[in-house]
Motif scaffolding. Sequence first.
Motif, PDB file in Angstrom:
ATOM      1  N   CYS A  88     -65.102 -36.194 -10.488  1.00 39.28           N
ATOM      2  CA  CYS A  88     -65.124 -37.022  -9.284  1.00 39.28           C
ATOM      3  C   CYS A  88     -65.247 -38.497  -9.663  1.00 39.28           C
ATOM      4  O   CYS A  88     -66.036 -38.845 -10.540  1.00 39.28           O
ATOM      5  CB  CYS A  88     -66.314 -36.605  -8.429  1.00 39.28           C
ATOM      6  SG  CYS A  88     -66.566 -37.594  -6.961  1.00 39.28           S
ATOM      7  N   PRO A  89     -64.485 -39.417  -9.018  1.00 39.27           N
ATOM      8  CA  PRO A  89     -64.607 -40.846  -9.328  1.00 39.27           C
ATOM      9  C   PRO A  89     -66.008 -41.404  -9.088  1.00 39.27           C
ATOM     10  O   PRO A  89     -66.370 -42.440  -9.641  1.00 39.27           O
ATOM     11  CB  PRO A  89     -63.585 -41.504  -8.381  1.00 39.27           C
ATOM     12  CG  PRO A  89     -62.634 -40.423  -8.019  1.00 39.27           C
ATOM     13  CD  PRO A  89     -63.431 -39.159  -8.024  1.00 39.27           C
ATOM     14  N   GLN A  90     -66.805 -40.715  -8.258  1.00 44.69           N
ATOM     15  CA  GLN A  90     -68.162 -41.185  -7.970  1.00 44.69           C
ATOM     16  C   GLN A  90     -69.173 -40.732  -9.017  1.00 44.69           C
ATOM     17  O   GLN A  90     -70.331 -41.119  -8.966  1.00 44.69           O
ATOM     18  CB  GLN A  90     -68.614 -40.662  -6.601  1.00 44.69           C
ATOM     19  CG  GLN A  90     -67.757 -41.114  -5.444  1.00 44.69           C
ATOM     20  CD  GLN A  90     -68.241 -40.525  -4.134  1.00 44.69           C
ATOM     21  OE1 GLN A  90     -69.403 -40.161  -3.988  1.00 44.69           O
ATOM     22  NE2 GLN A  90     -67.347 -40.441  -3.167  1.00 44.69           N
ATOM     23  N   THR A  93     -70.255 -41.888 -15.458  1.00 43.13           N
ATOM     24  CA  THR A  93     -69.169 -42.202 -16.386  1.00 43.13           C
ATOM     25  C   THR A  93     -69.356 -41.415 -17.671  1.00 43.13           C
ATOM     26  O   THR A  93     -70.393 -41.491 -18.319  1.00 43.13           O
ATOM     27  CB  THR A  93     -69.121 -43.706 -16.695  1.00 43.13           C
ATOM     28  OG1 THR A  93     -68.960 -44.429 -15.473  1.00 43.13           O
ATOM     29  CG2 THR A  93     -67.946 -44.034 -17.609  1.00 43.13           C
ATOM     30  N   GLU A 130     -71.856 -34.381 -11.979  1.00 40.92           N
ATOM     31  CA  GLU A 130     -70.653 -35.041 -11.496  1.00 40.92           C
ATOM     32  C   GLU A 130     -70.202 -36.018 -12.571  1.00 40.92           C
ATOM     33  O   GLU A 130     -70.995 -36.843 -13.035  1.00 40.92           O
ATOM     34  CB  GLU A 130     -70.918 -35.800 -10.202  1.00 40.92           C
ATOM     35  CG  GLU A 130     -71.269 -34.918  -9.023  1.00 40.92           C
ATOM     36  CD  GLU A 130     -71.467 -35.730  -7.753  1.00 40.92           C
ATOM     37  OE1 GLU A 130     -70.579 -36.528  -7.402  1.00 40.92           O
ATOM     38  OE2 GLU A 130     -72.536 -35.576  -7.127  1.00 40.92           O
ATOM     39  N   SER A 132     -67.057 -38.717 -14.147  1.00 38.67           N
ATOM     40  CA  SER A 132     -65.862 -39.549 -13.994  1.00 38.67           C
ATOM     41  C   SER A 132     -65.463 -40.040 -15.380  1.00 38.67           C
ATOM     42  O   SER A 132     -66.330 -40.277 -16.223  1.00 38.67           O
ATOM     43  CB  SER A 132     -66.166 -40.746 -13.086  1.00 38.67           C
ATOM     44  OG  SER A 132     -65.150 -41.731 -13.182  1.00 38.67           O
ATOM     45  N   ASP A 135     -63.444 -46.031 -13.990  1.00 41.41           N
ATOM     46  CA  ASP A 135     -63.441 -46.600 -12.650  1.00 41.41           C
ATOM     47  C   ASP A 135     -62.024 -46.760 -12.125  1.00 41.41           C
ATOM     48  O   ASP A 135     -61.523 -47.877 -11.917  1.00 41.41           O
ATOM     49  CB  ASP A 135     -64.165 -47.949 -12.652  1.00 41.41           C
ATOM     50  CG  ASP A 135     -65.643 -47.804 -12.956  1.00 41.41           C
ATOM     51  OD1 ASP A 135     -66.181 -46.696 -12.741  1.00 41.41           O
ATOM     52  OD2 ASP A 135     -66.253 -48.788 -13.404  1.00 41.41           O
ATOM     53  N   TYR A 136     -61.371 -45.633 -11.916  1.00 41.52           N
ATOM     54  CA  TYR A 136     -60.039 -45.605 -11.316  1.00 41.52           C
ATOM     55  C   TYR A 136     -59.849 -44.225 -10.706  1.00 41.52           C
ATOM     56  O   TYR A 136     -60.629 -43.312 -10.972  1.00 41.52           O
ATOM     57  CB  TYR A 136     -58.946 -45.896 -12.349  1.00 41.52           C
ATOM     58  CG  TYR A 136     -59.057 -45.099 -13.620  1.00 41.52           C
ATOM     59  CD1 TYR A 136     -58.484 -43.839 -13.742  1.00 41.52           C
ATOM     60  CD2 TYR A 136     -59.779 -45.594 -14.714  1.00 41.52           C
ATOM     61  CE1 TYR A 136     -58.606 -43.105 -14.912  1.00 41.52           C
ATOM     62  CE2 TYR A 136     -59.891 -44.864 -15.879  1.00 41.52           C
ATOM     63  CZ  TYR A 136     -59.299 -43.619 -15.971  1.00 41.52           C
ATOM     64  OH  TYR A 136     -59.415 -42.883 -17.134  1.00 41.52           O
ATOM     65  N   VAL A 137     -58.837 -44.075  -9.869  1.00 43.84           N
ATOM     66  CA  VAL A 137     -58.629 -42.831  -9.140  1.00 43.84           C
ATOM     67  C   VAL A 137     -57.306 -42.209  -9.572  1.00 43.84           C
ATOM     68  O   VAL A 137     -56.283 -42.887  -9.649  1.00 43.84           O
ATOM     69  CB  VAL A 137     -58.629 -43.068  -7.615  1.00 43.84           C
ATOM     70  CG1 VAL A 137     -58.397 -41.760  -6.873  1.00 43.84           C
ATOM     71  CG2 VAL A 137     -59.961 -43.694  -7.180  1.00 43.84           C
ATOM     72  N   LEU A 138     -57.327 -40.908  -9.866  1.00 46.21           N
ATOM     73  CA  LEU A 138     -56.135 -40.145 -10.204  1.00 46.21           C
ATOM     74  C   LEU A 138     -55.789 -39.206  -9.054  1.00 46.21           C
ATOM     75  O   LEU A 138     -56.537 -39.085  -8.094  1.00 46.21           O
ATOM     76  CB  LEU A 138     -56.373 -39.343 -11.486  1.00 46.21           C
ATOM     77  CG  LEU A 138     -56.690 -40.173 -12.736  1.00 46.21           C
ATOM     78  CD1 LEU A 138     -57.082 -39.264 -13.892  1.00 46.21           C
ATOM     79  CD2 LEU A 138     -55.503 -41.031 -13.127  1.00 46.21           C
ATOM     80  N   GLY A 141     -58.376 -33.852 -10.375  1.00 43.09           N
ATOM     81  CA  GLY A 141     -59.373 -33.790 -11.435  1.00 43.09           C
ATOM     82  C   GLY A 141     -58.924 -33.079 -12.687  1.00 43.09           C
ATOM     83  O   GLY A 141     -59.714 -32.952 -13.638  1.00 43.09           O
ATOM     84  N   PRO A 144     -58.775 -35.534 -15.972  1.00 35.88           N
ATOM     85  CA  PRO A 144     -60.136 -35.822 -16.436  1.00 35.88           C
ATOM     86  C   PRO A 144     -60.838 -34.596 -17.024  1.00 35.88           C
ATOM     87  O   PRO A 144     -61.549 -34.710 -18.021  1.00 35.88           O
ATOM     88  CB  PRO A 144     -60.841 -36.302 -15.163  1.00 35.88           C
ATOM     89  CG  PRO A 144     -59.755 -36.857 -14.322  1.00 35.88           C
ATOM     90  CD  PRO A 144     -58.564 -35.996 -14.591  1.00 35.88           C
TER      91      PRO A 144
END
Length: 249
Positions: A88-90, A93, A130, A132, A135-138, A141, A144
């Motif tokens: 999840c992007p949230q 990291t 959770e 990620s 800091d970017y959106v694909l 999932g 990742p």
Amino acid sequence: MRIDVLTLFPAMFDGVFSSSILGKAREKGIVELNTVNFRDYANNKHNTVDDYPYGGGGGMVLKAEPIFAAVEALTEPLASKPRIVLMCPQGETFAQRKAEELSGEEHLIFICGHYEGYDERIREHLVTDELSIGDYVLTGGELPAMVVIDSVVRLLPGVLGNETSAVTDSFSTGLLEYPHYTRPEQFRDWKVPDILLSGHHANIEKWRKQQALRRTLEKRPDLLENYPLTKEEKRWLEELRREMEQPEL
């Protein structure tokens, strides 16, 4: 280790799980890699796994029922509880220290989402982690999850040909890795540093530590903020900083 991946696109993992290091680890029986299409656990005749968000808004949201049902089908026969990782992007990291932590588990389940997001009850009542990868959106999932799985599996005993390889990787020691050289000794006008040809292992080890500090200072100085420097390393670092601050002639 056993790894299960919940995904709507299992075919995306076929090449990754059967090639290179992951494929060899699988063949050796070091890791069991499985994909599960959670659409198979949908509870309606159309096998839908997403729906419109309550309160309105763009995009579709993954439903809780098929995700919970898929995880429960994987875990009910087992005595131990796996780590359940939501990509999840949230999320936190992903970093090497997390890979090292997860490599100590016996069973991991990864959940790969699509669409706008997850029903919040998945996040609150099912997952343990959770993650990620930046800091970017694909679009989903899956990519990742492949990154995290590769990073974790390569740390398992017997996966890499040289067991010291993972120990000296960048970030494993807290610093970036020192430079590497191989044959030929001279390529065009560029020669391998003399110290590496000396056969003096203590001096080579000292050079590598200094180079790791230099590279980290130049490329990722933020890593030095929490790195426990020895007195000798502090002295080297001060010398490097003075050297870097000198104006070029």
